[in-house]
Design a protein around this motif. Sequence first.
Motif, PDB file in Angstrom:
ATOM      1  N   UNK A 266     -20.613 -34.169  62.271  1.00 58.17           N
ATOM      2  CA  UNK A 266     -19.274 -33.268  63.024  1.00 58.17           C
ATOM      3  C   UNK A 266     -19.254 -33.152  63.810  1.00 58.17           C
ATOM      4  N   UNK A 267     -18.200 -34.024  64.599  1.00 59.08           N
ATOM      5  CA  UNK A 267     -17.213 -34.192  66.097  1.00 59.08           C
ATOM      6  C   UNK A 267     -16.375 -33.548  66.196  1.00 59.08           C
ATOM      7  N   UNK A 268     -16.369 -32.893  66.914  1.00 57.17           N
ATOM      8  CA  UNK A 268     -14.645 -32.464  67.110  1.00 57.17           C
ATOM      9  C   UNK A 268     -14.748 -31.006  68.522  1.00 57.17           C
ATOM     10  N   UNK A 269     -13.394 -30.978  69.229  1.00 56.46           N
ATOM     11  CA  UNK A 269     -12.889 -30.509  69.701  1.00 56.46           C
ATOM     12  C   UNK A 269     -13.333 -28.478  69.767  1.00 56.46           C
ATOM     13  N   UNK A 270     -14.025 -28.259  70.588  1.00 57.86           N
ATOM     14  CA  UNK A 270     -13.768 -26.884  70.345  1.00 57.86           C
ATOM     15  C   UNK A 270     -14.101 -25.768  68.861  1.00 57.86           C
ATOM     16  N   UNK A 271     -15.493 -26.246  68.315  1.00 57.84           N
ATOM     17  CA  UNK A 271     -16.108 -25.334  67.287  1.00 57.84           C
ATOM     18  C   UNK A 271     -15.776 -24.354  67.416  1.00 57.84           C
ATOM     19  N   UNK A 272     -15.332 -23.598  66.386  1.00 54.52           N
ATOM     20  CA  UNK A 272     -16.070 -21.885  66.691  1.00 54.52           C
ATOM     21  C   UNK A 272     -17.877 -21.426  66.148  1.00 54.52           C
ATOM     22  N   UNK A 273     -18.201 -20.487  67.315  1.00 58.31           N
ATOM     23  CA  UNK A 273     -19.220 -20.351  67.544  1.00 58.31           C
ATOM     24  C   UNK A 273     -19.768 -20.741  66.204  1.00 58.31           C
ATOM     25  N   UNK A 274     -19.130 -19.981  64.718  1.00 57.21           N
ATOM     26  CA  UNK A 274     -19.903 -19.295  63.352  1.00 57.21           C
ATOM     27  C   UNK A 274     -20.054 -20.510  63.247  1.00 57.21           C
ATOM     28  N   UNK A 275     -19.550 -21.790  62.326  1.00 60.80           N
ATOM     29  CA  UNK A 275     -19.340 -22.927  62.233  1.00 60.80           C
ATOM     30  C   UNK A 275     -20.134 -23.786  63.009  1.00 60.80           C
ATOM     31  N   UNK A 276     -20.321 -23.874  63.827  1.00 60.19           N
ATOM     32  CA  UNK A 276     -21.735 -24.089  64.856  1.00 60.19           C
ATOM     33  C   UNK A 276     -22.649 -23.987  64.557  1.00 60.19           C
ATOM     34  N   UNK A 277     -23.223 -23.024  64.419  1.00 61.15           N
ATOM     35  CA  UNK A 277     -24.803 -22.402  64.104  1.00 61.15           C
ATOM     36  C   UNK A 277     -24.634 -22.850  62.831  1.00 61.15           C
ATOM     37  N   UNK A 278     -23.860 -22.627  61.314  1.00 58.62           N
ATOM     38  CA  UNK A 278     -24.163 -22.970  60.261  1.00 58.62           C
ATOM     39  C   UNK A 278     -24.696 -24.796  60.415  1.00 58.62           C
ATOM     40  N   UNK A 279     -24.194 -25.641  61.169  1.00 54.27           N
ATOM     41  CA  UNK A 279     -24.313 -26.123  61.179  1.00 54.27           C
ATOM     42  C   UNK A 279     -25.782 -26.581  61.385  1.00 54.27           C
ATOM     43  N   UNK A 280     -25.623 -26.205  62.246  1.00 52.13           N
ATOM     44  CA  UNK A 280     -26.820 -26.411  63.166  1.00 52.13           C
ATOM     45  C   UNK A 280     -28.440 -25.872  62.058  1.00 52.13           C
ATOM     46  N   UNK A 281     -28.036 -24.987  61.181  1.00 53.14           N
ATOM     47  CA  UNK A 281     -29.203 -23.892  60.252  1.00 53.14           C
ATOM     48  C   UNK A 281     -29.173 -24.912  58.792  1.00 53.14           C
ATOM     49  N   UNK A 282     -28.085 -25.777  58.689  1.00 50.73           N
ATOM     50  CA  UNK A 282     -28.166 -26.702  57.605  1.00 50.73           C
ATOM     51  C   UNK A 282     -28.696 -27.667  57.409  1.00 50.73           C
ATOM     52  N   UNK A 283     -29.799 -27.965  56.738  1.00 50.61           N
ATOM     53  CA  UNK A 283     -30.540 -28.958  56.918  1.00 50.61           C
ATOM     54  C   UNK A 283     -29.659 -30.333  56.531  1.00 50.61           C
TER      55      UNK A 283
END
Length: 411
Positions: A266-283
């Motif tokens: 996922x590439x984008x401007x100003x990702x909300x912190x919850x989304x960024x955290x979810x993506x980091x935690x998803x394999x």
Amino acid sequence: MNVVVVDWDVAYPADSGKRLRTLNLMLELAGRHNITYFTRGSGDSQQGRLAAEFLNDRGIRAVFADAPIPAKKGWQFYARVAASMASKTPYAVAAHESAKFRGQLAAFAAENPVDLWQLEWSAYVGMLAHLPQARTLLMAHNVDSLIWQRYAETESRRWAGWYLAGQWRRFVEYERQAFRQASHVVAVSQDDAQLMRADFQADHVDVVENGVDLSMFTTQTAARDPRELLFVGSLDWRPNLDGVEWFLEAVLPLVRAAEPDARLTVVGRRPPAPLAARLRQTPNCSCHADVPDVRPYLAQAGIMVVPLRIGGGSRLKILEAAAAGLPVASTTVGAEGLRFQAGRDLTIADDPRHLAAAIVQWIQDPGAARQCAERAREVVDEYYGWNRVAGDLERVWEKVATARVAAPRVR
């Protein structure tokens, strides 16, 4: 011709679809017309200084009003939202009202010759209503009432759905007035133009499509990894955020059931912190925020996914993917307003199972995906270069600037 482009945003750097359109059309026409970019942004900010230097170097005069839009946070924001419930004006429009900005526009008009005002959002049509001779061109990047309708239809929380439905109804009435009040309206797609004519009785609409800088993109010749799925979009815009979250919940698990090694970038401007955290935690998922150049991601991915359920206008991200030779798997909403043919130039599916099946098919048959991308590139070459699109806008400018000024059509 003296043209003033009125914007609430700052169009440089062009890190969103709306900014890309505004900036590229100005750049194409600046050599033939005197363009002033009049924005509510701050000229003293780092972004403002960079934008002013970039635009001025290219013959575009930049004027900064230093009249920012109120922030969407804190108790003041919730107080404004609550107060707006008693108003017939949509909250998003009311938030843009500014006596300071209105006064600056009037002062500029008094001191400078203006043949045409190009307004980058409908909220600014009324700010020039006190100038009866002003020729105004509303650049409708979207039909906002359609977006709010889709917000309401996809919202599962009852209280939020009630609020969104109310804003949708307000936008219907507001756009009906704004489309008639502007001297002329530009839609970004035939779909949007037809909606304006049929539902809003706007008979003064022309279409100027979105475009892409073909010189910036080259078709990737090296082997792509078909298992790498790419989403690109401004993540501070709710339709993109909804699309990513829906894809993570409803589509990606189905893809991985058939192709366990599938990855989502996922590439984008100003990702909300919850989304960024979810993506980091998803394999096998990653998030890349505020990247300076999206082209390396377009070059290495196997499939662009555009899983939008909410939106309007047309998607520049699809044009960029097609220019780069990247196959696109989209929903109907994601691909609407573009000249691509489903099944020939890209694949379209709205049900999670069908979208996942289409993606899996391309992962397993990258040759078919590549052929689809090659046909999409041909469409982009023929229709979507910024020089061609800017020529369409220039013809609209000339038509509006030379037309007899009529009284605003307000109903």
